[in-house]
Design a protein around this motif. Sequence first.
Motif, PDB file in Angstrom:
ATOM      1  N   LEU A  75      36.790  45.858  38.121  1.00 53.32           N
ATOM      2  CA  LEU A  75      36.516  44.885  39.089  1.00 53.32           C
ATOM      3  C   LEU A  75      36.893  45.451  40.445  1.00 53.32           C
ATOM      4  CD1 LEU A  75      37.438  41.437  37.593  1.00 53.32           C
ATOM      5  CD2 LEU A  75      35.290  42.475  37.692  1.00 53.32           C
ATOM      6  N   THR A  76      37.653  46.228  40.705  1.00 55.15           N
ATOM      7  CA  THR A  76      38.069  46.529  42.153  1.00 55.15           C
ATOM      8  C   THR A  76      37.025  47.655  42.573  1.00 55.15           C
ATOM      9  OG1 THR A  76      40.455  46.350  41.929  1.00 55.15           O
ATOM     10  CG2 THR A  76      39.551  47.783  43.640  1.00 55.15           C
ATOM     11  N   TRP A  77      36.581  48.421  41.411  1.00 59.60           N
ATOM     12  CA  TRP A  77      35.609  49.186  41.757  1.00 59.60           C
ATOM     13  C   TRP A  77      34.256  48.699  42.133  1.00 59.60           C
ATOM     14  CZ3 TRP A  77      30.899  50.459  39.358  1.00 59.60           C
ATOM     15  CH2 TRP A  77      30.135  51.782  39.841  1.00 59.60           C
ATOM     16  N   TYR A  78      34.034  47.706  41.439  1.00 61.23           N
ATOM     17  CA  TYR A  78      32.657  47.178  41.928  1.00 61.23           C
ATOM     18  C   TYR A  78      32.590  46.285  43.175  1.00 61.23           C
ATOM     19  CZ  TYR A  78      30.609  47.318  37.108  1.00 61.23           C
ATOM     20  OH  TYR A  78      29.582  47.966  36.174  1.00 61.23           O
ATOM     21  N   VAL A  79      33.966  45.863  43.520  1.00 60.19           N
ATOM     22  CA  VAL A  79      34.078  45.313  44.925  1.00 60.19           C
ATOM     23  C   VAL A  79      33.885  46.018  46.177  1.00 60.19           C
ATOM     24  CG1 VAL A  79      35.471  44.077  46.330  1.00 60.19           C
ATOM     25  CG2 VAL A  79      35.683  43.510  43.981  1.00 60.19           C
ATOM     26  N   GLY A  80      34.170  47.274  45.702  1.00 63.30           N
ATOM     27  CA  GLY A  80      34.031  48.473  46.912  1.00 63.30           C
ATOM     28  C   GLY A  80      34.545  47.860  48.331  1.00 63.30           C
ATOM     29  N   ASP A  81      33.861  47.921  49.407  1.00 64.63           N
ATOM     30  CA  ASP A  81      34.065  47.732  50.636  1.00 64.63           C
ATOM     31  C   ASP A  81      34.163  46.336  50.806  1.00 64.63           C
ATOM     32  OD1 ASP A  81      31.682  47.103  51.001  1.00 64.63           O
ATOM     33  OD2 ASP A  81      31.447  48.606  52.497  1.00 64.63           O
ATOM     34  N   GLY A  82      33.722  45.525  49.922  1.00 66.10           N
ATOM     35  CA  GLY A  82      33.785  43.908  50.064  1.00 66.10           C
ATOM     36  C   GLY A  82      32.591  43.364  50.877  1.00 66.10           C
ATOM     37  N   ASN A  83      31.702  44.308  51.211  1.00 63.06           N
ATOM     38  CA  ASN A  83      30.591  43.684  52.158  1.00 63.06           C
ATOM     39  C   ASN A  83      29.017  44.062  51.544  1.00 63.06           C
ATOM     40  OD1 ASN A  83      32.153  42.988  54.623  1.00 63.06           O
ATOM     41  ND2 ASN A  83      32.611  44.911  54.537  1.00 63.06           N
ATOM     42  N   LEU A  84      28.305  43.237  51.712  1.00 66.19           N
ATOM     43  CA  LEU A  84      26.901  43.437  51.310  1.00 66.19           C
ATOM     44  C   LEU A  84      26.313  43.952  52.558  1.00 66.19           C
ATOM     45  CD1 LEU A  84      25.768  40.376  49.181  1.00 66.19           C
ATOM     46  CD2 LEU A  84      26.122  42.676  48.311  1.00 66.19           C
ATOM     47  N   ASP A  96      24.802  47.429  47.597  1.00 67.61           N
ATOM     48  CA  ASP A  96      24.546  46.198  47.378  1.00 67.61           C
ATOM     49  C   ASP A  96      24.383  45.453  46.038  1.00 67.61           C
ATOM     50  OD1 ASP A  96      24.879  45.887  50.169  1.00 67.61           O
ATOM     51  OD2 ASP A  96      22.962  45.087  50.552  1.00 67.61           O
ATOM     52  N   ASN A  97      23.723  46.678  45.193  1.00 67.66           N
ATOM     53  CA  ASN A  97      23.621  46.146  43.826  1.00 67.66           C
ATOM     54  C   ASN A  97      24.735  46.306  42.985  1.00 67.66           C
ATOM     55  OD1 ASN A  97      20.903  45.136  44.276  1.00 67.66           O
ATOM     56  ND2 ASN A  97      19.965  47.145  44.029  1.00 67.66           N
ATOM     57  N   ARG A  98      25.716  47.191  43.365  1.00 69.00           N
ATOM     58  CA  ARG A  98      26.825  47.345  42.681  1.00 69.00           C
ATOM     59  C   ARG A  98      27.664  46.150  42.946  1.00 69.00           C
ATOM     60  NH1 ARG A  98      31.009  52.371  44.151  1.00 69.00           N
ATOM     61  NH2 ARG A  98      31.759  50.670  45.429  1.00 69.00           N
ATOM     62  N   ARG A  99      27.848  45.517  44.233  1.00 71.15           N
ATOM     63  CA  ARG A  99      28.405  44.397  44.643  1.00 71.15           C
ATOM     64  C   ARG A  99      27.796  43.301  43.684  1.00 71.15           C
ATOM     65  NH1 ARG A  99      32.083  42.793  45.841  1.00 71.15           N
ATOM     66  NH2 ARG A  99      31.817  41.347  47.536  1.00 71.15           N
ATOM     67  N   ARG A 100      26.557  43.081  43.643  1.00 71.89           N
ATOM     68  CA  ARG A 100      25.967  41.929  42.798  1.00 71.89           C
ATOM     69  C   ARG A 100      26.383  42.074  41.391  1.00 71.89           C
ATOM     70  NH1 ARG A 100      21.518  43.401  46.404  1.00 71.89           N
ATOM     71  NH2 ARG A 100      21.277  41.874  48.033  1.00 71.89           N
ATOM     72  N   ALA A 101      26.603  43.373  40.850  1.00 72.25           N
ATOM     73  CA  ALA A 101      26.924  43.547  39.540  1.00 72.25           C
ATOM     74  C   ALA A 101      28.346  43.151  39.239  1.00 72.25           C
ATOM     75  CB  ALA A 101      26.841  44.900  39.082  1.00 72.25           C
TER      76      ALA A 101
END
Length: 166
Positions: A75-84, A96-101
């Motif tokens: 989950l932390t990897w998917y959050v990334g930098d936390g921004n779209l 952005d699509n990684r964040r959406r996933a």
Amino acid sequence: MIPQQPSDGEASPRTQDRAPFGNASGQEQPAQISAAPDRARSLPPVPPPVVGPAARLASSPHVEVAKISQLNDLLTWYVGDGNLRYGNTVSNGQHDNRRRAGFAAIAVVAHAVGTGSLSRYHDEDPGTVISDVLGNLRHLADSLDLDYDDLDRRGLSSYAHEIYGL
């Protein structure tokens, strides 16, 4: 599960468009939901898939995810930098699509915890949990009297726009 017809013999608005199981040959068939003709015309068209360098698929975690606990660990990897970023580049689209996933991964993990699919005793595979979430979204759409097929088409249209920039 298809709701039963009301006892007075009249179809309710939620069941009148649904075909019963079985056919003239006696073979079981899944229920079909037919959209009203005026509703079908108002649906947004689903663009055809475009394959090529413009595709902005979410990046892969590059690890096998065979159990829902492994998805939870990512989950932390998917959050990334936390921004779209909403930028119109392949790199921004993939980010952005990684964040959406990741948004979906959070929902899937929460569902797994809530249903016991992820617990001290159980650790289901992600495909099973995702299919359970999809089935439960159908229950939610039914309870809100929403057309799940319409929602699914709209979601596919959004997904295509996010992947291909259409």
